[in-house]
Scaffold this active site. Structure first.
Site, PDB file in Angstrom:
ATOM      1  CD  GLU A   1      -8.515 -43.721 -17.491  1.00  0.00           C
ATOM      2  OE1 GLU A   1      -8.165 -44.531 -18.357  1.00  0.00           O
ATOM      3  OE2 GLU A   1      -8.657 -42.498 -17.712  1.00  0.00           O
TER       4      GLU A   1
ATOM      5  CE1 TYR B   1      -0.536 -44.697 -23.836  1.00  0.00           C
ATOM      6  CE2 TYR B   1       0.399 -46.822 -24.367  1.00  0.00           C
ATOM      7  CZ  TYR B   1       0.547 -45.526 -23.948  1.00  0.00           C
ATOM      8  OH  TYR B   1       1.813 -45.043 -23.658  1.00  0.00           O
TER       9      TYR B   1
ATOM     10  CD  GLU C   1       0.011 -40.528 -15.875  1.00  0.00           C
ATOM     11  OE1 GLU C   1      -0.719 -41.445 -16.292  1.00  0.00           O
ATOM     12  OE2 GLU C   1       1.236 -40.681 -15.666  1.00  0.00           O
TER      13      GLU C   1
ATOM     14  CG  ASP D   1       2.566 -48.760 -17.544  1.00  0.00           C
ATOM     15  OD1 ASP D   1       3.277 -48.222 -18.387  1.00  0.00           O
ATOM     16  OD2 ASP D   1       1.731 -48.120 -16.859  1.00  0.00           O
TER      17      ASP D   1
HETATM   18  N1  SAM Z   1      -5.173 -45.066 -19.559  1.00  0.00           N
HETATM   19  C1  SAM Z   1      -4.512 -44.386 -20.659  1.00  0.00           C
HETATM   20  C2  SAM Z   1      -4.942 -44.965 -21.973  1.00  0.00           C
HETATM   21  O1  SAM Z   1      -5.561 -46.043 -21.972  1.00  0.00           O
HETATM   22  O2  SAM Z   1      -4.705 -44.341 -23.013  1.00  0.00           O
HETATM   23  C3  SAM Z   1      -2.974 -44.416 -20.504  1.00  0.00           C
HETATM   24  C4  SAM Z   1      -2.332 -45.748 -20.639  1.00  0.00           C
HETATM   25  S1  SAM Z   1      -0.580 -45.703 -20.309  1.00  0.00           S
HETATM   26  C5  SAM Z   1       0.008 -47.186 -20.966  1.00  0.00           C
HETATM   27  C6  SAM Z   1      -0.536 -46.043 -18.562  1.00  0.00           C
HETATM   28  C7  SAM Z   1      -0.455 -44.786 -17.716  1.00  0.00           C
HETATM   29  O3  SAM Z   1      -0.593 -45.165 -16.353  1.00  0.00           O
HETATM   30  C8  SAM Z   1       0.885 -44.066 -17.828  1.00  0.00           C
HETATM   31  O4  SAM Z   1       0.659 -42.711 -18.134  1.00  0.00           O
HETATM   32  C9  SAM Z   1       1.508 -44.237 -16.449  1.00  0.00           C
HETATM   33  O5  SAM Z   1       2.314 -43.137 -16.061  1.00  0.00           O
HETATM   34  C10 SAM Z   1       0.284 -44.378 -15.570  1.00  0.00           C
HETATM   35  N2  SAM Z   1       0.558 -45.120 -14.325  1.00  0.00           N
HETATM   36  C11 SAM Z   1       1.099 -46.345 -14.215  1.00  0.00           C
HETATM   37  N3  SAM Z   1       1.233 -46.693 -12.919  1.00  0.00           N
HETATM   38  C12 SAM Z   1       0.742 -45.642 -12.211  1.00  0.00           C
HETATM   39  C13 SAM Z   1       0.618 -45.384 -10.830  1.00  0.00           C
HETATM   40  N4  SAM Z   1       1.026 -46.272  -9.922  1.00  0.00           N
HETATM   41  N5  SAM Z   1       0.087 -44.217 -10.442  1.00  0.00           N
HETATM   42  C14 SAM Z   1      -0.325 -43.299 -11.370  1.00  0.00           C
HETATM   43  N6  SAM Z   1      -0.220 -43.477 -12.688  1.00  0.00           N
HETATM   44  C15 SAM Z   1       0.311 -44.635 -13.107  1.00  0.00           C
END
Ligand code: SAM
Length: 213
Positions: A44, A193, A69, A118
């Site tokens: 993931e 989320y 992450e 995001d």
């Molecule tokens: N997947 C989880 C959920 O559905 O509950 C978290 C969603 S959160 C909006 C998106 C996560 O992706 C954040 O914690 C962010 O730091 C991580 N993220 C975004 N771009 C990333 C990258 N290039 N490498 C690692 N993590 C990343």
């Protein structure tokens, strides 16, 4: 994702090498040895606090799960959650997904999950979306033949963009849902989320994509 300053987070991640792999490049091509089995590997990207991979790992002991992450202050909550009884088929990487091809060899991964990533709505930030072709080319490298990308989001704009991006790249789409929680999918595992957005009554979009190599 709201970031809180947690100066102790780095130490806690360091103290749990059985959960957080600090040198993923060293395991490139050898993750089956790390897990000591031949089971499929599901990754993931942007795992956040890791609720999804943790539940999936517990429900699917015959699959190995890796959550990536980039922020230690976020990931640390996921590590705290499993510290007491970490499933042996789960690992976290505190890394940027842009380096994913350094962690996995060609065809080493069976499935990539992208959950509630995001949306980066501004055009000039499009390259940061985890469904941009820049990332798709890395998923293509690490996925094995018939490997799949499973994608969920609450964001209709990102969903439409991702359909276009995946299709343009050559992925074949299936099981597209424009309202997952009112669909006939019975084994959906909710992410952090997803719980938050669906409580607010928001629709969840989902698709599966595969690339014929
Ligand atoms: N997947 C989880 C959920 O559905 O509950 C978290 C969603 S959160 C909006 C998106 C996560 O992706 C954040 O914690 C962010 O730091 C991580 N993220 C975004 N771009 C990333 C990258 N290039 N490498 C690692 N993590 C990343």
């Amino acid at each position: 994702m709201r970031l809180r300053n947690k100066p102790w987070a780095a130490d806690l991640l360091e103290e749990h090498p059985e959960i957080v792999e600090k040198s993923p490049t060293e395991w490139r091509g050898n993750w089956k040895k790390k897990f000591a089995n031949d089971n499929p590997i599901y990754v993931e990207v942007g795992t956040g606090k890791g609720q999804f991979v943790t539940k999936m790992a517990k429900a699917n002991p015959d699959v190995n799960f890796i959550g990536i992450e980039k922020y230690e202050s976020v990931l640390v909550t996921g590590v705290q959650r499993v510290m007491e009884e970490a499933p042996s088929n789960l690992r976290f990487l505190q890394e940027d997904v842009k380096n994913i091809a350094d962690f996995f060899e060609s065809s080493e991964v069976d499935r990539v999950f992208i959950n509630f990533t995001d949306p980066w709505p501004k055009k000039r930030h499009a390259k940061r979306r985890l469904t941009h072709e820049y990332f798709l080319s890395m998923y293509e490298q690490i996925l094995k033949k018939d490997g799949e990308v499973h994608f969920k989001t609450d964001n209709q704009g990102l969903f439409e963009y991702s359909i276009e991006s995946l299709t343009h790249y050559g992925f074949q789409l299936k099981n597209i849902s424009l309202d997952l929680h009112n669909s006939d999918m019975t084994n959906n595992v909710m992410t952090e989320y997803e719980e938050r957005f669906s409580k607010k009554g928001m629709r969840i979009f989902r698709l599966e994509a595969s690339l014929k190599k």
